[in-house]
Design a protein around this motif. Structure first.
Motif, PDB file in Angstrom:
ATOM      1  N   GLU A  37       0.837  -1.216   0.000  1.00  0.00           N
ATOM      2  CA  GLU A  37       0.000   0.000   0.000  1.00  0.00           C
ATOM      3  C   GLU A  37       0.873   1.268   0.000  1.00  0.00           C
ATOM      4  O   GLU A  37       0.545   2.255  -0.653  1.00  0.00           O
ATOM      5  N   LEU A  38       1.965   1.235   0.727  1.00  0.00           N
ATOM      6  CA  LEU A  38       2.861   2.405   0.772  1.00  0.00           C
ATOM      7  C   LEU A  38       3.428   2.705  -0.608  1.00  0.00           C
ATOM      8  O   LEU A  38       3.555   3.856  -1.014  1.00  0.00           O
ATOM      9  N   PHE A  39       3.769   1.621  -1.303  1.00  0.00           N
ATOM     10  CA  PHE A  39       4.296   1.784  -2.658  1.00  0.00           C
ATOM     11  C   PHE A  39       3.218   2.390  -3.563  1.00  0.00           C
ATOM     12  O   PHE A  39       3.466   3.340  -4.310  1.00  0.00           O
ATOM     13  N   SER A  91       7.079  -3.244  -1.841  1.00  0.00           N
ATOM     14  CA  SER A  91       5.859  -3.578  -2.579  1.00  0.00           C
ATOM     15  C   SER A  91       5.775  -5.061  -2.914  1.00  0.00           C
ATOM     16  O   SER A  91       4.760  -5.531  -3.410  1.00  0.00           O
ATOM     17  N   GLU A  92       6.848  -5.807  -2.638  1.00  0.00           N
ATOM     18  CA  GLU A  92       6.889  -7.232  -3.013  1.00  0.00           C
ATOM     19  C   GLU A  92       7.237  -8.122  -1.833  1.00  0.00           C
ATOM     20  O   GLU A  92       7.820  -9.190  -2.011  1.00  0.00           O
ATOM     21  N   LEU A  93       6.935  -7.693  -0.616  1.00  0.00           N
ATOM     22  CA  LEU A  93       7.361  -8.452   0.560  1.00  0.00           C
ATOM     23  C   LEU A  93       6.697  -9.832   0.610  1.00  0.00           C
ATOM     24  O   LEU A  93       5.529  -9.986   0.257  1.00  0.00           O
ATOM     25  N   SER A  94       7.472 -10.819   1.060  1.00  0.00           N
ATOM     26  CA  SER A  94       6.895 -12.112   1.417  1.00  0.00           C
ATOM     27  C   SER A  94       7.425 -12.441   2.812  1.00  0.00           C
ATOM     28  O   SER A  94       8.282 -11.718   3.337  1.00  0.00           O
ATOM     29  N   LYS A 134      -0.188   6.518  10.013  1.00  0.00           N
ATOM     30  CA  LYS A 134       0.531   7.739  10.409  1.00  0.00           C
ATOM     31  C   LYS A 134       1.474   8.188   9.301  1.00  0.00           C
ATOM     32  O   LYS A 134       1.634   9.386   9.055  1.00  0.00           O
ATOM     33  N   ALA A 135       2.104   7.231   8.633  1.00  0.00           N
ATOM     34  CA  ALA A 135       3.013   7.599   7.534  1.00  0.00           C
ATOM     35  C   ALA A 135       2.241   8.296   6.415  1.00  0.00           C
ATOM     36  O   ALA A 135       2.719   9.282   5.845  1.00  0.00           O
ATOM     37  N   LEU A 136       1.042   7.800   6.115  1.00  0.00           N
ATOM     38  CA  LEU A 136       0.224   8.443   5.079  1.00  0.00           C
ATOM     39  C   LEU A 136      -0.189   9.847   5.515  1.00  0.00           C
ATOM     40  O   LEU A 136      -0.167  10.795   4.709  1.00  0.00           O
ATOM     41  N   THR A 137      -0.582   9.981   6.774  1.00  0.00           N
ATOM     42  CA  THR A 137      -1.013  11.293   7.279  1.00  0.00           C
ATOM     43  C   THR A 137       0.133  12.298   7.224  1.00  0.00           C
ATOM     44  O   THR A 137      -0.037  13.436   6.774  1.00  0.00           O
ATOM     45  N   VAL A 138       1.327  11.885   7.658  1.00  0.00           N
ATOM     46  CA  VAL A 138       2.466  12.814   7.641  1.00  0.00           C
ATOM     47  C   VAL A 138       2.851  13.159   6.200  1.00  0.00           C
ATOM     48  O   VAL A 138       3.167  14.312   5.894  1.00  0.00           O
ATOM     49  N   ASP A 139       2.797  12.185   5.326  1.00  0.00           N
ATOM     50  CA  ASP A 139       3.105  12.463   3.919  1.00  0.00           C
ATOM     51  C   ASP A 139       2.130  13.511   3.370  1.00  0.00           C
ATOM     52  O   ASP A 139       2.530  14.441   2.661  1.00  0.00           O
ATOM     53  N   ASN A 140       0.856  13.373   3.732  1.00  0.00           N
ATOM     54  CA  ASN A 140      -0.156  14.335   3.296  1.00  0.00           C
ATOM     55  C   ASN A 140       0.100  15.729   3.875  1.00  0.00           C
ATOM     56  O   ASN A 140      -0.027  16.741   3.179  1.00  0.00           O
ATOM     57  N   ILE A 141       0.450  15.765   5.150  1.00  0.00           N
ATOM     58  CA  ILE A 141       0.770  17.048   5.812  1.00  0.00           C
ATOM     59  C   ILE A 141       1.892  17.752   5.060  1.00  0.00           C
ATOM     60  O   ILE A 141       1.821  18.956   4.766  1.00  0.00           O
TER      61      ILE A 141
END
Ligand SMILES: [Zn+2]
Length: 176
Positions: free
Chosen positions: A13-15, A45-48, A161-168
């Protein structure tokens, strides 16, 4: 959700959100008495499950010392996420202040202020782990020119939180 499944899901999702790309960034979480972290060179994006290794393994991400210090010295944090968010990095390079203050309503609600720390611009900077630990109570820390650390009770919370800070950071860059 199981933290291994969570790491795989939210790494991707982060990717997709553009917060991470290529093989940068890493995440760790507590599972029972053990701490797991993404393997050095793994692609978020490809973690296993094979990409999630014990934090003391020689295969662990080079940023394992920061993750380990946080998870071994806090009881309320069970997951640490590190991204190379372009918005956070760009904003940190534009400002000289030690704190970022959000302009948007949602950002202010979650993060009245976000510390920006400076460390040596080398992988696994020796001065970085303690600077992140000292600021973990802010829920997110930006490392100037490097990226973002967020913390949570689980991987999902650290991811949100990472998404929120990126948006900020994006809003601050666009509004200035
Ligand atoms: Zn990094």
């Amino acid at each position: 959700m199981d933290q291994v499944k969570s790491a795989i899901k939210y790494g991707r999702e982060l990717f997709l959100a553009g917060v991470n790309n290529a093989a940068n960034g890493n995440l760790s979480f507590r599972k029972g008495k053990n701490i797991f972290i993404t393997r050095s060179g793994s692609v978020m994006s490809e973690l296993s499950s094979r990409d999630l290794v014990n934090i003391d393994s020689e295969l662990a991400s080079c940023e394992a010392p920061t993750h380990k210090l946080i998870l071994e010295n806090t009881s309320q944090i069970n997951a640490v996420l590190h991204t190379h968010s372009p918005n956070a990095i760009a904003l940190s390079l534009k400002i000289k202040k030690k704190f970022i203050k959000p302009l948007d309503l949602e950002g202010l609600y979650h993060f009245p202020q976000i510390p920006v720390v400076t460390s040596k611009m080398v992988p696994n900077a020796p001065d970085l782990p303690k600077k992140i630990l000292d600021n973990q109570h802010y829920q997110a820390v930006i490392v100037r020119g490097h990226g973002l650390f967020t913390f949570g009770q689980d991987v999902r919370e650290a991811y949100l939180k990472a998404l929120t800070v990126d948006n900020i950071c994006k809003i601050l860059l666009l509004a200035k």
